[in-house]
Design a protein around this motif. Structure first.
Motif, PDB file in Angstrom:
ATOM      1  N   MET A  30       0.842  -1.202   0.000  1.00 23.98           N
ATOM      2  CA  MET A  30       0.000   0.000   0.000  1.00 23.98           C
ATOM      3  C   MET A  30       0.874   1.248   0.000  1.00 23.98           C
ATOM      4  O   MET A  30       1.953   1.274   0.594  1.00 23.98           O
ATOM      5  CB  MET A  30      -0.926   0.000   1.215  1.00 23.98           C
ATOM      6  N   ASP A  31       0.417   2.286  -0.652  1.00 26.47           N
ATOM      7  CA  ASP A  31       1.114   3.564  -0.700  1.00 26.47           C
ATOM      8  C   ASP A  31       0.930   4.269   0.643  1.00 26.47           C
ATOM      9  O   ASP A  31      -0.175   4.689   0.995  1.00 26.47           O
ATOM     10  CB  ASP A  31       0.544   4.417  -1.831  1.00 26.47           C
ATOM     11  N   ALA A  32       2.021   4.408   1.398  1.00 23.68           N
ATOM     12  CA  ALA A  32       1.937   4.980   2.744  1.00 23.68           C
ATOM     13  C   ALA A  32       1.424   6.411   2.715  1.00 23.68           C
ATOM     14  O   ALA A  32       0.586   6.797   3.546  1.00 23.68           O
ATOM     15  CB  ALA A  32       3.299   4.920   3.425  1.00 23.68           C
ATOM     16  N   LEU A  33       1.916   7.208   1.757  1.00 23.26           N
ATOM     17  CA  LEU A  33       1.485   8.608   1.704  1.00 23.26           C
ATOM     18  C   LEU A  33      -0.013   8.722   1.430  1.00 23.26           C
ATOM     19  O   LEU A  33      -0.683   9.602   1.972  1.00 23.26           O
ATOM     20  CB  LEU A  33       2.269   9.364   0.635  1.00 23.26           C
ATOM     21  N   GLN A  34      -0.538   7.857   0.568  1.00 21.10           N
ATOM     22  CA  GLN A  34      -1.988   7.874   0.332  1.00 21.10           C
ATOM     23  C   GLN A  34      -2.733   7.544   1.613  1.00 21.10           C
ATOM     24  O   GLN A  34      -3.800   8.099   1.884  1.00 21.10           O
ATOM     25  CB  GLN A  34      -2.360   6.873  -0.762  1.00 21.10           C
ATOM     26  N   GLY A  35      -2.167   6.639   2.410  1.00 21.90           N
ATOM     27  CA  GLY A  35      -2.804   6.251   3.668  1.00 21.90           C
ATOM     28  C   GLY A  35      -2.826   7.354   4.698  1.00 21.90           C
ATOM     29  O   GLY A  35      -3.638   7.322   5.627  1.00 21.90           O
ATOM     30  N   PHE A  36      -1.967   8.349   4.549  1.00 27.19           N
ATOM     31  CA  PHE A  36      -1.938   9.457   5.506  1.00 27.19           C
ATOM     32  C   PHE A  36      -3.060  10.461   5.279  1.00 27.19           C
ATOM     33  O   PHE A  36      -3.279  11.329   6.107  1.00 27.19           O
ATOM     34  CB  PHE A  36      -0.598  10.194   5.425  1.00 27.19           C
ATOM     35  N   GLY A  37      -3.756  10.351   4.152  1.00 30.39           N
ATOM     36  CA  GLY A  37      -4.860  11.262   3.865  1.00 30.39           C
ATOM     37  C   GLY A  37      -4.402  12.692   3.770  1.00 30.39           C
ATOM     38  O   GLY A  37      -3.329  12.998   3.244  1.00 30.39           O
TER      39      GLY A  37
END
Length: 318
Positions: A1-8
């Motif tokens: 999973m893309d960590a930055l996308q997960g940070f919202g």
């Protein structure tokens, strides 16, 4: 999973920085492809100098909202590449005025078509409907994953700068497979193939040609790369503009627009009253182009021939 996308939203700044760096790297690949000695990071300052007939460092700072050290660093790089020259201000010798050098002016001539293509591809990649900037970034990054930004730009440049013999030709039996294949590929890419589609595409003579309809093809260097049809409707002298499709590797080069213009010109020559089309609002670029050519939205009938269609448009010819 893309960590930055997960940070919202918390990762917004990092996402924008990553996106900027990605686009810079991809733009550099484009310059390298065409042997252009230029650094994308120099673009904003170089463009300001190009647009002004003499400009100071302070004016560049104010225009770009950058710091004096940052501007000085870019100016020094442009000087090293011999793309600019400095002259003393006639009224204040302490001031240095920045101008394009002859080499810089020559670069502008060579690089302008590339800038035009970069701008066009960015417009195509960023024409997105979303509810937030984060959602917009998610969709944009997915587009970059589907097709490299640099590849799309390079294809666009080659289509618009190399000699291409695009011609619009009429239907022949030998083109029946092209008509089917181009449309099936398009439908599977954006929607799904409905029974009505399969029936018409498999029998163009029966449903279009033998009913006084017309099918046109875009032929590029002896290759069929696009198609569109004018299919008679129930109302006398009204035709449906339909079955438009362009091959994947040739999309984004205005071939569809050339096919559409050909249909409009043909309809005028034949004194047709109206052209009708059905589309879907998720195809924002297509809807924009239809409106550009004068099509306006009209009410959709209850028994539309296409389940996927949620917008009906018309163009009055006469």
């Amino acid at each position: 999973m893309d960590a930055l996308q997960g940070f919202g939203e918390l990762g917004m700044g990092s996402r924008l920085k990553r996106l900027s760096e990605h686009m810079m790297r991809e733009s550099q690949l484009v310059y390298d492809e065409f042997n252009i000695d230029f650094d994308p990071y120099l673009f904003p300052t170089f463009k300001i100098i190009k647009n002004k007939n003499g400009v100071t460092n302070t004016e560049i700072n104010n225009s770009l909202k950058t710091s004096q050290p940052a501007t000085t660093q870019v100016i020094n790089k442009l000087l090293k590449k011999e793309l600019i020259i400095l002259k003393e201000d006639k009224t204040d010798k302490r001031k240095k005025i920045v101008y394009l050098s002859k080499k810089g002016k020559d670069l502008v001539k060579n690089i302008s078509p590339i800038w035009n293509s970069i701008e066009q591809i960015i417009k195509e990649y960023t024409t997105i409907t979303s509810n937030s900037l984060i959602e917009h970034l998610n969709i944009l990054e997915e587009k970059f994953n589907q097709k490299r930004f640099s590849d799309a730009i390079i294809e666009h440049i080659k289509m618009n700068t190399e000699k291409n013999n695009l011609e619009i030709v009429t239907y022949q039996d030998s083109y029946a497979k092209n008509f089917y294949d181009l449309n099936i590929e398009w439908l599977k890419t954006y929607f799904y193939v409905e029974p009505y589609d399969e029936e018409v595409l498999s029998n163009p003579d029966k449903y279009i040609i033998n009913k006084d309809g017309h099918i046109f093809f875009a032929k590029l260097n002896n290759e069929i790369v696009g198609t569109v049809a004018l299919m008679p409707m129930d109302k006398n002298n009204e035709f449906e503009l339909t079955k438009m499709a362009v091959s994947p590797k040739h999309r984004g080069h205005k071939i569809g627009q050339q096919l559409m213009q050909n249909c409009i010109d043909f309809a005028r020559e034949k004194n047709y009253d109206k052209l009708i089309l059905y589309s879907n609002k998720i195809l924002e670029n297509a809807i924009y182009i239809y409106r550009k050519y004068g099509f306006i939205e009209i009410p959709m009938e209850k028994n539309s021939p296409y389940k996927r269609g949620d917008i009906k448009m018309k163009l009055k010819i006469q």
